[in-house]
Design a protein around this motif. Structure first.
Motif, PDB file in Angstrom:
ATOM      1  N   VAL A 208      15.304  24.343  19.764  1.00  0.00           N
ATOM      2  CA  VAL A 208      15.718  25.729  19.958  1.00  0.00           C
ATOM      3  C   VAL A 208      16.725  25.795  21.114  1.00  0.00           C
ATOM      4  N   GLY A 209      17.817  26.495  20.899  1.00  0.00           N
ATOM      5  CA  GLY A 209      18.860  26.609  21.921  1.00  0.00           C
ATOM      6  C   GLY A 209      19.951  25.574  21.790  1.00  0.00           C
ATOM      7  N   LYS A 210      19.767  24.608  20.891  1.00  0.00           N
ATOM      8  CA  LYS A 210      20.781  23.586  20.651  1.00  0.00           C
ATOM      9  C   LYS A 210      21.151  23.593  19.171  1.00  0.00           C
ATOM     10  N   GLU A 211      22.313  23.053  18.880  1.00  0.00           N
ATOM     11  CA  GLU A 211      22.765  23.043  17.496  1.00  0.00           C
ATOM     12  C   GLU A 211      21.888  22.120  16.657  1.00  0.00           C
ATOM     13  N   CYS A 296      11.201  20.047  26.597  1.00  0.00           N
ATOM     14  CA  CYS A 296      11.787  20.775  25.465  1.00  0.00           C
ATOM     15  C   CYS A 296      10.770  21.837  25.069  1.00  0.00           C
ATOM     16  N   ASP A 297      11.259  22.928  24.550  1.00  0.00           N
ATOM     17  CA  ASP A 297      10.371  24.046  24.257  1.00  0.00           C
ATOM     18  C   ASP A 297       9.840  24.028  22.824  1.00  0.00           C
ATOM     19  N   GLU A 300      12.954  23.877  15.851  1.00  0.00           N
ATOM     20  CA  GLU A 300      13.239  24.915  14.861  1.00  0.00           C
ATOM     21  C   GLU A 300      13.644  24.249  13.551  1.00  0.00           C
TER      22      GLU A 300
END
Length: 325
Positions: A208-211, A296-297, A300
């Motif tokens: 999440v937050g990265k491509e 890392c959270d 996705e």
């Protein structure tokens, strides 16, 4: 350190010498205190612990000890086996229970188990845990019960032209230092499935937050009777679009048409297709990721087909599975 000397390969002396060395080292290992042997084995893997148990009775006893197998269990194991633990006498039995059969967690919306060889954590997110566009509209999706599913409900696709499914899982739930693969687990409703046989679906997996890393996959295989093309993981969506857009008075030269078909075949040969599982469901790999020891959270995951606009029906989604590569 002992040197291993090769013998005459024709006489079999090398093999005999190696066997003697293995036996000598095993006997030396055997002379250590049992708790020391257990400590050493606990830094290996469940597979290694089972293999080394054949060395001797002393090593076998050490390899089966709770000290070893508790190291292979996740810290939260006691809460996962409350219903089963009454008849389990050892940590090894608890481990095997979690490796041989999954446990429902989080109100039955996820399942959890351990990979037997490595002890790594595995999960399946049920369809109820996923975000399915139009999933709450009975005209498009319906929630049904099937006896072979792990979960109380699965999602059956009735009819949509916009197909989109998303899911997330916390990185903290997964095993550190592990490469994972992500799969969609599903069936096709016999005689009522259409719309996916010649259409690639876009899959995405990432933090999440990265491509996200994206790829095309096929959810059905076989023969597309409408186009007459044989299908074995080969995309011809562009060809279909070309046919739909063609005007009656416009004739594409045969050479160009053949080149277009061949181009689509070449691009589609490496596209992931469905594989049948031993449990009777099908799966398609959507992507891979690595959980390191850093922060890392969430991971996705997405699966969508929104470009062609054709109607689709008949998929039965059990969930998204995440297991070690």
């Amino acid at each position: 350190m002992e040197q291993i000397h090769g013998g005459d390969s024709n006489s079999g002396g090398g093999s005999s010498r190696n066997d003697e060395i293995v036996a000598t080292r095993a006997s030396r290992f055997d002379t250590l205190p049992e708790d020391c042997i257990s400590k050493v084995i606990s830094h290996t893997s469940p597979r290694d612990a089972c293999v080394v148990a054949s060395v001797s009775k002393t090593v076998k006893s050490a390899a089966q000890s709770d000290l070893v197998w508790e190291m292979f269990l996740p810290s939260e194991y006691s809460s996962l086996v409350v219903a089963r633990s009454a008849n389990l006498l050892s940590k090894k039995e608890i481990f095997l229970s979690l490796a041989n059969d999954s446990v429902l967690i989080e109100d039955g919306k996820k399942s959890f188990w351990l990979e037997k060889a490595s002890g790594k954590k595995c999960f399946m997110l049920s369809a109820m845990e996923l975000s399915i566009i139009w999933g709450d509209a009975p005209a498009y999706w319906q929630w049904i019960t099937v006896p072979e599913s792990k979960f109380e409900k699965v999602a059956e696709l009735r009819n949509v032209c916009w197909f989109e499914i998303q899911g997330k899982i916390s990185c903290g739930m997964l095993s550190k230092g592990t490469h994972y693969s992500v799969y969609v687990v599903y069936k096709t409703a016999y005689g009522r499935s259409y719309g996916f046989d010649s259409v690639p679906v876009e899959a995405g997996v990432g933090f999440v937050g990265k491509e996200a890393t994206k790829k095309s996959v096929f959810l059905e295989s076989g023969m597309d009777s409408r186009s007459g093309f044989g299908y074995s993981g080969i995309s011809h969506a562009a060809v279909s679009r070309a046919f739909r857009m063609r005007r009656p008075w416009l004739r594409v030269p045969r050479e160009e048409e053949e080149e277009e078909v061949e181009g689509e075949r070449e691009r589609g040969r490496n596209v992931e297709g469905p594989k049948e599982r031993v449990d009777g469901w099908s799966e398609v790999e959507l992507g891979r990721f690595f959980i390191d020891n850093g922060g890392c959270d969430e991971i996705e995951i997405s699966l969508m087909e929104t470009q062609n606009g054709n109607w689709k029906s008949g998929l039965i989604i059990q969930g998204i599975e995440i297991r070690p590569v």
